[in-house]
Design a protein around this motif. Structure first.
Motif, PDB file in Angstrom:
ATOM      1  N   GLY A 209       0.783  -1.224   0.000  1.00 49.11           N
ATOM      2  CA  GLY A 209       0.000   0.000   0.000  1.00 49.11           C
ATOM      3  C   GLY A 209       0.812   1.269   0.000  1.00 49.11           C
ATOM      4  O   GLY A 209       0.248   2.367  -0.119  1.00 49.11           O
ATOM      5  N   SER A 210       2.145   1.165   0.096  1.00 51.90           N
ATOM      6  CA  SER A 210       2.978   2.369   0.159  1.00 51.90           C
ATOM      7  C   SER A 210       3.688   2.664  -1.153  1.00 51.90           C
ATOM      8  O   SER A 210       4.476   3.603  -1.231  1.00 51.90           O
ATOM      9  CB  SER A 210       4.008   2.233   1.286  1.00 51.90           C
ATOM     10  OG  SER A 210       4.895   1.162   1.039  1.00 51.90           O
ATOM     11  N   GLY A 248       8.536  -7.531  10.969  1.00 59.23           N
ATOM     12  CA  GLY A 248       7.909  -6.378  11.605  1.00 59.23           C
ATOM     13  C   GLY A 248       6.798  -5.745  10.796  1.00 59.23           C
ATOM     14  O   GLY A 248       6.072  -4.873  11.307  1.00 59.23           O
ATOM     15  N   GLN A 249       6.638  -6.174   9.541  1.00 59.73           N
ATOM     16  CA  GLN A 249       5.601  -5.605   8.681  1.00 59.73           C
ATOM     17  C   GLN A 249       4.422  -6.544   8.445  1.00 59.73           C
ATOM     18  O   GLN A 249       3.433  -6.165   7.810  1.00 59.73           O
ATOM     19  CB  GLN A 249       6.203  -5.258   7.316  1.00 59.73           C
ATOM     20  CG  GLN A 249       7.391  -4.314   7.369  1.00 59.73           C
ATOM     21  CD  GLN A 249       7.912  -4.024   5.979  1.00 59.73           C
ATOM     22  OE1 GLN A 249       7.268  -3.339   5.188  1.00 59.73           O
ATOM     23  NE2 GLN A 249       9.068  -4.561   5.652  1.00 59.73           N
ATOM     24  N   LEU A 250       4.526  -7.760   8.940  1.00 56.53           N
ATOM     25  CA  LEU A 250       3.495  -8.742   8.624  1.00 56.53           C
ATOM     26  C   LEU A 250       2.119  -8.354   9.154  1.00 56.53           C
ATOM     27  O   LEU A 250       1.103  -8.583   8.485  1.00 56.53           O
ATOM     28  CB  LEU A 250       3.898 -10.120   9.161  1.00 56.53           C
ATOM     29  CG  LEU A 250       4.976 -10.839   8.346  1.00 56.53           C
ATOM     30  CD1 LEU A 250       5.465 -12.071   9.096  1.00 56.53           C
ATOM     31  CD2 LEU A 250       4.455 -11.222   6.969  1.00 56.53           C
ATOM     32  N   ALA A 255      -3.269  -6.485   7.732  1.00 54.13           N
ATOM     33  CA  ALA A 255      -4.356  -5.522   7.917  1.00 54.13           C
ATOM     34  C   ALA A 255      -4.694  -4.816   6.602  1.00 54.13           C
ATOM     35  O   ALA A 255      -5.869  -4.589   6.291  1.00 54.13           O
ATOM     36  CB  ALA A 255      -3.972  -4.501   8.984  1.00 54.13           C
ATOM     37  N   HIS A 256      -3.664  -4.484   5.834  1.00 52.87           N
ATOM     38  CA  HIS A 256      -3.908  -3.793   4.562  1.00 52.87           C
ATOM     39  C   HIS A 256      -4.663  -4.690   3.592  1.00 52.87           C
ATOM     40  O   HIS A 256      -5.636  -4.250   2.955  1.00 52.87           O
ATOM     41  CB  HIS A 256      -2.588  -3.338   3.942  1.00 52.87           C
ATOM     42  CG  HIS A 256      -2.754  -2.570   2.675  1.00 52.87           C
ATOM     43  ND1 HIS A 256      -3.257  -1.286   2.642  1.00 52.87           N
ATOM     44  CD2 HIS A 256      -2.523  -2.911   1.380  1.00 52.87           C
ATOM     45  CE1 HIS A 256      -3.311  -0.870   1.393  1.00 52.87           C
ATOM     46  NE2 HIS A 256      -2.874  -1.835   0.601  1.00 52.87           N
ATOM     47  N   LEU A 257      -4.242  -5.932   3.471  1.00 53.17           N
ATOM     48  CA  LEU A 257      -4.948  -6.847   2.580  1.00 53.17           C
ATOM     49  C   LEU A 257      -6.379  -7.090   3.071  1.00 53.17           C
ATOM     50  O   LEU A 257      -7.316  -7.155   2.254  1.00 53.17           O
ATOM     51  CB  LEU A 257      -4.189  -8.169   2.480  1.00 53.17           C
ATOM     52  CG  LEU A 257      -2.852  -8.103   1.742  1.00 53.17           C
ATOM     53  CD1 LEU A 257      -2.118  -9.444   1.836  1.00 53.17           C
ATOM     54  CD2 LEU A 257      -3.028  -7.715   0.271  1.00 53.17           C
ATOM     55  N   GLY A 258      -6.541  -7.200   4.371  1.00 56.13           N
ATOM     56  CA  GLY A 258      -7.893  -7.363   4.910  1.00 56.13           C
ATOM     57  C   GLY A 258      -8.783  -6.176   4.594  1.00 56.13           C
ATOM     58  O   GLY A 258      -9.965  -6.334   4.263  1.00 56.13           O
ATOM     59  N   GLN A 259      -8.203  -4.978   4.677  1.00 55.23           N
ATOM     60  CA  GLN A 259      -8.969  -3.768   4.341  1.00 55.23           C
ATOM     61  C   GLN A 259      -9.378  -3.766   2.876  1.00 55.23           C
ATOM     62  O   GLN A 259     -10.517  -3.443   2.532  1.00 55.23           O
ATOM     63  CB  GLN A 259      -8.144  -2.532   4.665  1.00 55.23           C
ATOM     64  CG  GLN A 259      -8.860  -1.225   4.351  1.00 55.23           C
ATOM     65  CD  GLN A 259      -7.987  -0.015   4.638  1.00 55.23           C
ATOM     66  OE1 GLN A 259      -6.885  -0.133   5.181  1.00 55.23           O
ATOM     67  NE2 GLN A 259      -8.467   1.160   4.290  1.00 55.23           N
TER      68      GLN A 259
END
Length: 265
Positions: A209-210, A248-250, A255-259
């Motif tokens: 997402g970044s 540390g990003q998992l 959360a991003h994929l869930g969103q």
């Protein structure tokens, strides 16, 4: 859709730690990179394969696929490539993975030559894969980075146990819109690799997402079409040691994929 991550993002990590990360952060599965520098490779003994399969089964984390490095369109003799394909199918079967990832690797050959080589080899491997209960997936990559290029091969092979792995970065780098990639790959699609990068000239992996890749569009498209397979985060830390560590990003990636999935529902 189910969510997974690739061990390419955690090179050399013991399987027990991979399982722990997947469980802790809510990933349904893991794509295992098959390479001698990894815990999973073609040289594993039968007992080692059984132990690995048992560990995943006990955890409830699925082995999504075996990410192999066979190059099915590469110049040279067929038998070494076919032997590698058979070994990858055996490893996937033993670990309970439904998929084996392979690359095109056509190099400097003409498209016609590379296509013919890939068709011949994948066609020869198809029945072996079927007997092993796995599908061999040609990744959109290198000489066949678009959906259109990959399906020139897959449409000619025409076998249920040979399919496609959609790497969204490579189809984007190839100038193909997600709608065109999906239209080409849908009849063959095994699963989808997601990732993010800063630009076509800077492919160091970023947090989902970044970057610039059309992940929202891809997930929305898959949802709209009723596709209910796997999204696998391939974070290419192995090739970019300067990238931020994946563990540390998992949580944020999940959360991003869930969103994205919630917004597209």
């Amino acid at each position: 859709m189910k969510l997974a991550f690739s061990t390419l993002g955690v090179p050399g990590m013991p399987l027990s730690d991979v399982v722990r990360l997947a469980t802790a952060h809510g990933y349904h599965g893991v794509e295992l990179r098959a390479h001698p520098e990894e815990p999973v490779h073609l040289g594993l003994s039968g007992a080692e394969r059984a132990d690995a399969a048992a560990e995943f089964k006990a955890s409830g984390v699925e082995v999504l696929g075996i990410a192999g490095y066979a190059r099915v369109a590469a110049p040279g003799a067929d038998e070494p490539v076919l032997a590698e394909l058979r070994a990858l199918c055996d490893l996937a079967r033993d670990l309970g993975a439904p998929y084996v990832r392979v690359f095109p690797g056509g190099g400097e050959q003409s498209p016609d030559e590379a296509d013919a080589t890939a068709v011949r080899r994948l066609g020869a491997a198809a029945e072996y894969a079927a007997d092993a209960g796995v599908r061999v997936l040609l990744e959109t990559h290198d000489s066949h980075r678009t959906g259109a290029a990959a399906t020139r091969v897959l449409g000619t092979v025409g076998h249920l146990h040979v399919g496609a792995l959609w790497d969204v970065m490579h189809t984007w780098l190839g100038g193909e819109q997600p709608s065109a990639s999906y239209a080409a790959l849908a009849p063959y699609l095994g699963y989808v690799q997601v990732k993010d990068i800063a630009s076509a000239d800077d492919t160091v992996p970023l947090a989902l997402g970044s970057g610039v890749l059309p992940l929202t569009e891809c997930v929305e498209l898959l949802s709209r079409k009723g596709w209910d397979g796997w999204l696998c985060w391939e974070y290419e830390a192995r090739w970019h040691p300067e990238a931020a560590p994946l563990p540390g990003q998992l949580a944020a990636g999940r959360a991003h994929l869930g969103q994205l999935l919630n917004e597209s529902a």
